[in-house]
Design an enzyme around this catalytic site. Sequence first.
Site, PDB file in Angstrom:
ATOM      1  N   ASN A 126     -33.826  33.893  45.070  1.00 33.33           N
ATOM      2  CA  ASN A 126     -34.158  34.705  46.242  1.00 33.33           C
ATOM      3  C   ASN A 126     -33.564  36.104  46.091  1.00 33.33           C
ATOM      4  OD1 ASN A 126     -35.248  32.381  47.208  1.00 33.33           O
ATOM      5  ND2 ASN A 126     -33.917  32.201  49.007  1.00 33.33           N
ATOM      6  N   ARG A 166     -37.183  28.339  40.644  1.00 33.30           N
ATOM      7  CA  ARG A 166     -35.735  28.436  40.405  1.00 33.30           C
ATOM      8  C   ARG A 166     -35.361  27.800  39.077  1.00 33.30           C
ATOM      9  NH1 ARG A 166     -33.131  27.997  46.524  1.00 33.30           N
ATOM     10  NH2 ARG A 166     -35.015  28.852  47.469  1.00 33.30           N
ATOM     11  N   SER A 202     -39.865  28.892  45.200  1.00 31.58           N
ATOM     12  CA  SER A 202     -39.855  27.435  45.171  1.00 31.58           C
ATOM     13  C   SER A 202     -38.864  26.932  44.128  1.00 31.58           C
ATOM     14  CB  SER A 202     -41.251  26.911  44.847  1.00 31.58           C
ATOM     15  OG  SER A 202     -41.579  27.260  43.521  1.00 31.58           O
ATOM     16  N   GLU A 235     -39.456  25.017  41.712  1.00 34.20           N
ATOM     17  CA  GLU A 235     -40.045  25.113  40.378  1.00 34.20           C
ATOM     18  C   GLU A 235     -39.747  26.487  39.781  1.00 34.20           C
ATOM     19  OE1 GLU A 235     -41.604  24.114  43.057  1.00 34.20           O
ATOM     20  OE2 GLU A 235     -41.978  21.999  42.648  1.00 34.20           O
ATOM     21  N   ASP A 268     -30.330  22.809  56.420  1.00 33.71           N
ATOM     22  CA  ASP A 268     -30.966  24.044  55.967  1.00 33.71           C
ATOM     23  C   ASP A 268     -32.354  23.709  55.429  1.00 33.71           C
ATOM     24  OD1 ASP A 268     -29.809  26.991  54.531  1.00 33.71           O
ATOM     25  OD2 ASP A 268     -31.738  26.150  53.972  1.00 33.71           O
ATOM     26  N   GLU A 296     -31.112  27.428  59.450  1.00 30.31           N
ATOM     27  CA  GLU A 296     -29.850  26.819  59.048  1.00 30.31           C
ATOM     28  C   GLU A 296     -28.863  26.717  60.203  1.00 30.31           C
ATOM     29  OE1 GLU A 296     -28.546  29.155  55.879  1.00 30.31           O
ATOM     30  OE2 GLU A 296     -26.557  28.280  55.749  1.00 30.31           O
TER      31      GLU A 296
HETATM   32  N1  LIG Z   1     -32.192  37.618  49.865  1.00 31.37           N
HETATM   33  C1  LIG Z   1     -32.844  36.883  50.774  1.00 31.37           C
HETATM   34  C2  LIG Z   1     -32.392  35.604  51.140  1.00 31.37           C
HETATM   35  C3  LIG Z   1     -33.101  34.889  52.090  1.00 31.37           C
HETATM   36  N2  LIG Z   1     -34.197  35.424  52.655  1.00 31.37           N
HETATM   37  C4  LIG Z   1     -34.976  34.664  53.625  1.00 31.37           C
HETATM   38  C5  LIG Z   1     -36.026  33.872  52.899  1.00 31.37           C
HETATM   39  C6  LIG Z   1     -35.472  32.491  52.868  1.00 31.37           C
HETATM   40  O1  LIG Z   1     -36.471  31.518  52.775  1.00 31.37           O
HETATM   41  C7  LIG Z   1     -34.727  32.430  54.176  1.00 31.37           C
HETATM   42  C8  LIG Z   1     -33.643  31.390  54.192  1.00 31.37           C
HETATM   43  O2  LIG Z   1     -32.669  31.690  53.235  1.00 31.37           O
HETATM   44  P1  LIG Z   1     -31.941  30.548  52.421  1.00 31.37           P
HETATM   45  O3  LIG Z   1     -30.692  31.111  51.868  1.00 31.37           O
HETATM   46  O4  LIG Z   1     -31.778  29.323  53.253  1.00 31.37           O
HETATM   47  O5  LIG Z   1     -32.873  30.255  51.190  1.00 31.37           O
HETATM   48  P2  LIG Z   1     -34.141  29.315  51.110  1.00 31.37           P
HETATM   49  O6  LIG Z   1     -34.343  28.587  52.364  1.00 31.37           O
HETATM   50  O7  LIG Z   1     -35.277  30.149  50.649  1.00 31.37           O
HETATM   51  O8  LIG Z   1     -33.766  28.334  49.928  1.00 31.37           O
HETATM   52  P3  LIG Z   1     -32.719  27.140  49.973  1.00 31.37           P
HETATM   53  O9  LIG Z   1     -33.510  25.931  49.657  1.00 31.37           O
HETATM   54  O10 LIG Z   1     -31.703  27.434  48.932  1.00 31.37           O
HETATM   55  O11 LIG Z   1     -32.131  27.095  51.333  1.00 31.37           O
HETATM   56  O12 LIG Z   1     -34.175  33.738  54.329  1.00 31.37           O
HETATM   57  C9  LIG Z   1     -34.619  36.677  52.276  1.00 31.37           C
HETATM   58  O13 LIG Z   1     -35.613  37.138  52.806  1.00 31.37           O
HETATM   59  N3  LIG Z   1     -33.945  37.385  51.351  1.00 31.37           N
HETATM   60 MG   LIG Z   2     -32.869  27.495  53.361  1.00 32.51          MG
HETATM   61 MG   LIG Z   3     -30.470  29.183  54.994  1.00 37.55          MG
END
Ligand SMILES: Nc1ccn([C@H]2C[C@H](O)[C@@H](COP(=O)(O)OP(=O)(O)OP(=O)(O)O)O2)c(=O)n1
Ligand SMILES: [Mg+2]
Ligand SMILES: [Mg+2]
Length: 887
Positions: free
Chosen positions: A372, A366, A362, A364, A271, A421
């Site tokens: 998210n 979190r 990011s 930082e 991921d 992912e």
């Molecule tokens: N409520 C959400 C969740 C996710 N996404 C989008 C933005 C994220 O960057 C992407 C991928 O989701 P992830 O769950 O993999 O979260 P991240 O990649 O941002 O963080 P992590 O490092 O936890 O994977 O999907 C979004 O728009 N709204």
């Molecule tokens: Mg992700």
């Molecule tokens: Mg993901």
Amino acid sequence: MSRQDEKFSDNGFEAWGGYMQAKISKLEEQFSSKASKENQVSNIFKGISIFVNGYTVPTADELKDLMAQHGGVYHTYQRHEDIVIASNLPDTKVKNMTLTNIVKPEWITESIASNRLLDYKDFLLYSNKHSQPKLKFQKSTRMSNDTKKKEELLTDSWVKPMNNLDIERSLPDSSYVIVDSTNSLIDIKNTDTSTKTAVDPNFISEFYSNSRLHHISQLGACFKQYINDLREESNYIFTAHINLRDRIKSYNCHSSFSMNFEYNKVIMHIDMDCFFVSVGLRKHPELKGKPVAVTHSKGGQSQTKRSGVNRSVEFELYRQKQAGKLTKAGLDVNNIEISTRIDNIGDEGNKFGSMSEIASCSYEARAKGICNGMFMGAALRLCPELQTIPYDFDGYKEVAYTLYNTIAQYTLDIEAVSCDEMYVHCTDLLTNLDVSPEDFATVLREEIREKTGCPCSTGFGGNRLQARLATKQAKPNGQFFLTANLIEDFMFDINLKDLPGVGRQTSQKLESLGHQTCGSLQSLTLASLQQHLGNKTGAQLFDQCRGRDRNPLTYHTVRKSVSAEVNYGIRFETNDQCYHFLNQLSIEVQSRMQQFKVKGKCITLKLMVRAEEAPVETAKYLGHGFCDVINKSVTLLEATNDSQIILQEVISLCKKLNIDPKEMRGIGIQVTKLEQLNDKLQKSKGAISKFLTNVTKDERKDKPNLCMKNEPVSPKRPLASPRRKSPSRSPNKRKGRPPKNSKLSTSKTLMDKFLQCPAIKNEFKSPIKNKSKDIEEPKKNIENIETERIVKSGLLGFSWKEVRELLRAWFDSGQPPKQCDVDMIISYMENMICNRNIDKLYILLNFFRRRIQEINNEIWNEVLNYVLEQVQSAMLVVYNKRLYFED
DNA sequence: ATCCTCCCCTAC
DNA sequence: TAAGGTAGGGGAGGAT
Ligand SMILES: Nc1ccn([C@H]2C[C@H](O)[C@@H](COP(=O)(O)OP(=O)(O)OP(=O)(O)O)O2)c(=O)n1
Ligand SMILES: [Mg+2]
Ligand SMILES: [Mg+2]
């Protein structure tokens, strides 16, 4: 050019100043009459023309040539998918539409002569009084400090009253113009703040282009289809195997002892780390290491307050609804703090009032508690210095594509989860290659980071659950191996909320049973879990909290539904407006069904309707607010994918529901009970072989504007001269590999729409073909008794040995080589590439090379080079790699 | 038992 | 301002 000369023609100007849609026909009229006469119209896209008096905006290709002539590095941008803009500033802020650079030849000459880049100072911004708020807004726009300062310095002198231009009569009140220092028109903006709802003509397309959820849904679906298609590709080759061991060595990371996973299986989950942020940070490196969020909101500035908004009423309704659920789950609501997504949001206009959602933040950020999906207002309370960066949908597409292609070079035992992912079944892969999971993870992650500039994390375990939890543990930018010996301890501390499938509702239910962690839940019996949560869910959870997961990876997905819905900006006055919107949705659904080659029998209309008690004005601007959701469906006798049939059914459902259109806040259409359309014909042949044999014909099909749609940002790729290559094959223009051929696979259309992001590294220029043509002679083939057979079928019918004999005869014939023979041997070799016959190809090529070097004359050497180039091109297309020859 | 319809929930 | 979509799993309860 004097200022006077640069004055705009009335017509041209009015065309811009008017509302585009309303004037399309008029524009086209003007276009046809003017174009011939004065050559003032530069381009016409989707009915919008750009009139710039005295200057013609160059087309994309013209720009390329122009820039090439001047030897400058340039960057192109695309806005609204229809207007191409180029600039020699590497980071022109087109995205925010604060500034548009359109390069003029004189500017380039001038800037090269004076040895400076064009800068913001080269533009003046003219404005009428209505644009003042907009300018303030721009001033507080988040940009790098450097830029910000500059902008503040310049703002005053930039803003000129519109009447200096003596043209405001032809503009709507709320427009302002951007012109350059010679007053030539660059752009006209509209600061019209009137709300744009689903009633407006371009609402859907604009909404889609801004909706993150729409983007990731579509993109995710693409990859599922992509994996399906690749797995059907019989000629597929796993190229990453070739030099894997060398790469492991080069990273100096051989692991000492082997790992044991449960079930003797190795499942990997991978991921991207804070995906949207990582991609965005490539363009904003100065923000690395800071708390950053991707959102539409610019953060910090206060907005104007709409009248009639009462957020607290709506928020209270959400809380009550949640409270109701908790009570049902057995909690005593009075003693419990109910937490919802809408907590800590200020009022509209308040510093913490933004209800823009954070797509990704990011690590930082979190650390401060931001996550998210949180609203910007709440996030700013947690971290007032939170920085925001804009969306970069093309970037996500490109990185996701690279991610998938990278993994697909190792194996196709992939379950696509989403665009950032996937799960990968690594057992065989690692066994066959005799590589340890650690080495594999290290090499793979480094490869991805290098290709995309973005970090990712991987987790390994004996099943998908373990792999997934391992990834979470590994983040950010790490890898974790949940081996058999670790599982028990590891699972004990896992929060129930962190189990996939356990969301807010389920975890609250479990909490009401007194359980927060897996370790604690293990004390419950299967029966009692099933009693509280249902049969399947209970059993699933019983397994999950022990680290078990029986579900295998599903590599091949079968689509079960197709839908389109919009729950933003829905504000209808009349039924007709509603039906009109339904028509647009039907067409959307139809086009998706066509893409997926399905028809469906069951049509469902989904409506979100303002709840009785909810305020008319929603808390979130144009959001759906607190709603009741209504679904109603009908099953047809015969499956359909016809938008008009769908529309008719959906309207009839809508009439039956008899909802006041004014109260609608969301609307959607879903089609289920799908049937696959027969397309056996199209799938008969593997994509690669067909691709290679058709490559020449195919090439012309690339539309010029597609070429630049996604300028690759691979750090390695040189910003090469974009001059279009002459007829020689140019595999680098193909959108990367593994290849996908247009007419073949269903994913082609999808991929075209979403995945035009090559990340091919090696530029490859070979104009040799032209030279070779010079030596072409009247058609007469290899002096061989089997000429006829060859002419008819090429070399393909021959065994490798026979071909080698033919070659030998050819070399020994003492005649100059002929183009047709050269072509034939090339297509034979290309075929070998398709058929995983790299080993033999290698031998054959070495033979070929050796013999030609022996002959050692210029023509034959040219043939050798040409053949090598062509073979390497094909290798690049198929493997994204070149064959390596020792010299 | 199994299926169907209308939900709810979850993930990204 | 803001861009809250889309697909799949599964439960409840009624029809078969
Ligand atoms: N409520 C959400 C969740 C996710 N996404 C989008 C933005 C994220 O960057 C992407 C991928 O989701 P992830 O769950 O993999 O979260 P991240 O990649 O941002 O963080 P992590 O490092 O936890 O994977 O999907 C979004 O728009 N709204
Ligand atoms: Mg992700
Ligand atoms: Mg993901």
